[in-house]
Write a protein that holds these residues in place. Structure first.
Motif, PDB file in Angstrom:
ATOM      1  N   TYR A  11      53.615  67.546  16.490  1.00  0.00           N
ATOM      2  CA  TYR A  11      53.663  68.766  15.685  1.00  0.00           C
ATOM      3  C   TYR A  11      54.808  69.631  16.186  1.00  0.00           C
ATOM      4  O   TYR A  11      55.118  69.615  17.383  1.00  0.00           O
ATOM      5  N   ASP A  13      55.570  73.422  16.634  1.00  0.00           N
ATOM      6  CA  ASP A  13      54.844  74.687  16.627  1.00  0.00           C
ATOM      7  C   ASP A  13      55.764  75.771  17.191  1.00  0.00           C
ATOM      8  O   ASP A  13      56.052  75.762  18.388  1.00  0.00           O
ATOM      9  N   VAL A  18      54.654  69.613  20.068  1.00  0.00           N
ATOM     10  CA  VAL A  18      53.341  69.296  20.653  1.00  0.00           C
ATOM     11  C   VAL A  18      53.029  67.835  20.311  1.00  0.00           C
ATOM     12  O   VAL A  18      52.938  67.485  19.134  1.00  0.00           O
ATOM     13  N   ALA A  20      50.485  65.416  19.919  1.00  0.00           N
ATOM     14  CA  ALA A  20      49.016  65.403  19.816  1.00  0.00           C
ATOM     15  C   ALA A  20      48.474  63.989  20.014  1.00  0.00           C
ATOM     16  O   ALA A  20      47.423  63.802  20.621  1.00  0.00           O
ATOM     17  N   ARG A  39      37.840  65.265  25.570  1.00  0.00           N
ATOM     18  CA  ARG A  39      37.629  66.702  25.642  1.00  0.00           C
ATOM     19  C   ARG A  39      38.464  67.398  24.563  1.00  0.00           C
ATOM     20  O   ARG A  39      39.299  66.782  23.922  1.00  0.00           O
ATOM     21  N   SER A  40      38.222  68.692  24.432  1.00  0.00           N
ATOM     22  CA  SER A  40      38.946  69.487  23.454  1.00  0.00           C
ATOM     23  C   SER A  40      40.455  69.381  23.706  1.00  0.00           C
ATOM     24  O   SER A  40      40.897  69.494  24.847  1.00  0.00           O
ATOM     25  N   GLY A  41      41.209  69.125  22.644  1.00  0.00           N
ATOM     26  CA  GLY A  41      42.659  69.057  22.773  1.00  0.00           C
ATOM     27  C   GLY A  41      43.179  67.671  23.118  1.00  0.00           C
ATOM     28  O   GLY A  41      44.393  67.466  23.247  1.00  0.00           O
ATOM     29  N   ALA A  42      42.275  66.693  23.254  1.00  0.00           N
ATOM     30  CA  ALA A  42      42.692  65.336  23.627  1.00  0.00           C
ATOM     31  C   ALA A  42      43.474  64.645  22.505  1.00  0.00           C
ATOM     32  O   ALA A  42      44.206  63.688  22.757  1.00  0.00           O
ATOM     33  N   GLY A  43      43.289  65.141  21.268  1.00  0.00           N
ATOM     34  CA  GLY A  43      44.000  64.531  20.133  1.00  0.00           C
ATOM     35  C   GLY A  43      43.094  63.744  19.199  1.00  0.00           C
ATOM     36  O   GLY A  43      43.574  63.051  18.298  1.00  0.00           O
ATOM     37  N   LYS A  44      41.773  63.881  19.371  1.00  0.00           N
ATOM     38  CA  LYS A  44      40.816  63.099  18.581  1.00  0.00           C
ATOM     39  C   LYS A  44      40.908  63.415  17.077  1.00  0.00           C
ATOM     40  O   LYS A  44      40.983  62.507  16.260  1.00  0.00           O
ATOM     41  N   SER A  45      40.885  64.709  16.750  1.00  0.00           N
ATOM     42  CA  SER A  45      40.918  65.089  15.324  1.00  0.00           C
ATOM     43  C   SER A  45      42.213  64.621  14.691  1.00  0.00           C
ATOM     44  O   SER A  45      42.214  64.125  13.561  1.00  0.00           O
ATOM     45  N   THR A  46      43.296  64.784  15.420  1.00  0.00           N
ATOM     46  CA  THR A  46      44.588  64.369  14.872  1.00  0.00           C
ATOM     47  C   THR A  46      44.581  62.868  14.617  1.00  0.00           C
ATOM     48  O   THR A  46      45.011  62.405  13.553  1.00  0.00           O
ATOM     49  N   GLU A 166      33.196  64.938  14.377  1.00  0.00           N
ATOM     50  CA  GLU A 166      32.195  65.752  15.089  1.00  0.00           C
ATOM     51  C   GLU A 166      31.029  66.129  14.174  1.00  0.00           C
ATOM     52  O   GLU A 166      30.605  67.293  14.143  1.00  0.00           O
TER      53      GLU A 166
HETATM   54  N1  LIG Z   1      48.618  71.636  13.017  1.00  0.00           N
HETATM   55  C1  LIG Z   1      48.929  71.686  14.316  1.00  0.00           C
HETATM   56  N2  LIG Z   1      50.053  72.301  14.723  1.00  0.00           N
HETATM   57  C2  LIG Z   1      50.393  72.336  16.030  1.00  0.00           C
HETATM   58  N3  LIG Z   1      49.665  71.786  17.016  1.00  0.00           N
HETATM   59  C3  LIG Z   1      48.528  71.158  16.681  1.00  0.00           C
HETATM   60  C4  LIG Z   1      48.094  71.081  15.311  1.00  0.00           C
HETATM   61  N4  LIG Z   1      46.920  70.390  15.274  1.00  0.00           N
HETATM   62  C5  LIG Z   1      46.625  70.059  16.547  1.00  0.00           C
HETATM   63  N5  LIG Z   1      47.594  70.524  17.395  1.00  0.00           N
HETATM   64  C6  LIG Z   1      47.622  70.335  18.843  1.00  0.00           C
HETATM   65  O1  LIG Z   1      47.483  68.940  19.122  1.00  0.00           O
HETATM   66  C7  LIG Z   1      46.670  68.728  20.263  1.00  0.00           C
HETATM   67  C8  LIG Z   1      45.483  67.843  19.898  1.00  0.00           C
HETATM   68  O2  LIG Z   1      44.615  68.544  19.020  1.00  0.00           O
HETATM   69  P1  LIG Z   1      43.335  67.894  18.321  1.00  0.00           P
HETATM   70  O3  LIG Z   1      42.701  68.940  17.459  1.00  0.00           O
HETATM   71  O4  LIG Z   1      43.724  66.618  17.677  1.00  0.00           O
HETATM   72  O5  LIG Z   1      42.414  67.583  19.589  1.00  0.00           O
HETATM   73  P2  LIG Z   1      40.860  67.287  19.655  1.00  0.00           P
HETATM   74  O6  LIG Z   1      40.682  66.277  20.727  1.00  0.00           O
HETATM   75  O7  LIG Z   1      40.349  66.939  18.305  1.00  0.00           O
HETATM   76  O8  LIG Z   1      40.272  68.662  20.121  1.00  0.00           O
HETATM   77  P3  LIG Z   1      39.122  69.562  19.446  1.00  0.00           P
HETATM   78  O9  LIG Z   1      37.844  68.838  19.705  1.00  0.00           O
HETATM   79  O10 LIG Z   1      39.230  70.865  20.192  1.00  0.00           O
HETATM   80  O11 LIG Z   1      39.481  69.673  17.990  1.00  0.00           O
HETATM   81  C9  LIG Z   1      46.288  70.098  20.778  1.00  0.00           C
HETATM   82  O12 LIG Z   1      47.190  70.468  21.778  1.00  0.00           O
HETATM   83  C10 LIG Z   1      46.457  70.988  19.557  1.00  0.00           C
HETATM   84  O13 LIG Z   1      46.763  72.302  19.938  1.00  0.00           O
END
Ligand SMILES: Nc1ncnc2c1ncn2[C@@H]1O[C@H](COP(=O)(O)OP(=O)(O)OP(=O)(O)O)[C@@H](O)[C@H]1O
Length: 320
Positions: A11, A13, A18, A20, A39-46, A166
């Motif tokens: 990404y 930003d 970033v 992800a 954990r939060s921020g690991a990149g799972k949602s992406t 989730e």
């Molecule tokens: N649209 C975006 N623009 C910029 N950075 C992003 C964007 N979406 C996610 N990120 C960054 O990418 C990284 C991974 O985020 P992601 O949401 O995939 O993690 P996650 O493991 O799903 O965490 P969570 O459970 O908190 O959602 C993080 O550092 C987040 O800040």
């Protein structure tokens, strides 16, 4: 069923990059439930959003049910997405529509006729146990019921794959279990392949066949759960069965399917040893009795007893 290869998502930003998802390979087999933990921020949602191309990967390929989605244009992609359902943590329901109206929505987009739509909606609500709530509005439902609507809607297009972002994180433990049971029964009865992301160990324990642990955009380990449990130094085992750091001489025994056997009493009987249990936990994971036991083993038969445990297929680790 799902093949992710060399996936990267960067990404931008505010002028900053970033990363992800940072070079992920993932294979989800037909008919399995695969959990990505982290954990939060690991990149799972992406990662999940890249699987149905809600996010376009910066690099890498995504193939679902034999079609390379990353090679498709927007029009073809819209059609291909019908084969991939998605459920969300906060349900994403339309509050102005009834339960039936929410489930009907994707069918309207697919231009399914009115009579067929009504039949299909009734069938889907029956499937998720909400036949009596067709006329209710989301505001009148509990969290668990809302998620059932979300699941019914996700299944409207008869997808082969369900992505779950989730799905149970906003629910209490009892409701979580009932939604997990529903996902498991859909997996069994419809042969639905499920890729889910979660930060809850309980989700992995209850329904996953395989798992991957993600950190800083990368997969740290992945595979069938019994195989991961049997792997020395497995992070999954650490997370599922946490133990404090071992004192020198302490022995950690990891069970992955052998927990039904009385191995500890056997070594005590067969060898000249005493066993002092320091800690541990055993539970059913992915259908097998698994866990870890931390013990002190003393006596003349110690080495032979440890060798015996290893021969029985247990993972035996001695702290030095
Ligand atoms: N649209 C975006 N623009 C910029 N950075 C992003 C964007 N979406 C996610 N990120 C960054 O990418 C990284 C991974 O985020 P992601 O949401 O995939 O993690 P996650 O493991 O799903 O965490 P969570 O459970 O908190 O959602 C993080 O550092 C987040 O800040």
């Amino acid at each position: 069923m799902i093949d992710v290869s060399g996936l990267r998502k960067v990404y931008r930003d505010r002028g900053r990059e970033v990363v992800a998802v940072d070079g992920v390979d993932l294979r989800v087999r037909d008919g399995e439930i695969f959990g990505v933990l982290g954990r939060s921020g690991a990149g799972k949602s992406t990662l999940l959003r890249c699987v149905n191309l809600l996010e376009r990967p910066t690099e890498g390929t995504v193939t679902v049910a034999g079609r390379e989605l990353t090679a498709l244009g927007e029009g073809e992609l819209r059609l291909a997405r019908r084969g991939i359902g998605m459920v969300h943590q906060h349900f994403a329901l339309m509050s102005s529509r009834t339960v039936a109206g929410n489930v009907a929505f994707p069918l309207e987009v697919m231009k399914v006729g009115r009579a067929e739509r009504a039949r299909r909606v009734a069938e889907l609500l029956e499937l998720v146990g909400l036949a009596d709530k067709a006329k209710a509005h989301p505001g009148q439902l509990s969290g668990g019921q809302k998620q059932r609507v979300g699941i019914a809607r996700a299944l409207a297009g008869r997808p082969a794959v369900l992505l779950s972002d989730e799905a149970t994180s906003a629910l209490d433990p009892a409701t979580t279990q009932s939604i997990l049971a529903l996902l498991k029964s859909l997996n069994r009865e419809l042969g639905l392949t499920i890729l889910l992301i979660t930060h809850e160990m309980n989700v992995v324990k209850s329904i996953c066949d395989s798992a991957a642990i993600m950190k800083d955009g990368r997969i740290q380990e992945s595979g069938a759960i019994p195989d991961l449990l049997a792997r020395p130094g497995s992070r999954l085992t650490e997370e599922l069965f946490p133990l404090p750091p071992a004192e020198p001489g302490a022995v950690t025994i990891t069970f992955a399917g052998q927990a039904g056997e009385p191995v500890i009493s056997q070594v005590v009987r067969k060898f000249d040893v005493d066993v002092n249990i320091l800690g541990g936990a055993l539970e059913e994971v992915a259908g097998v009795a698994a866990g870890r036991l931390r013990v002190h083993l003393t006596g003349g038969g110690r080495e032979a007893a440890l060798a015996h445990l290893t021969e029985r297929g247990l993972l035996v680790e001695e702290a030095r």
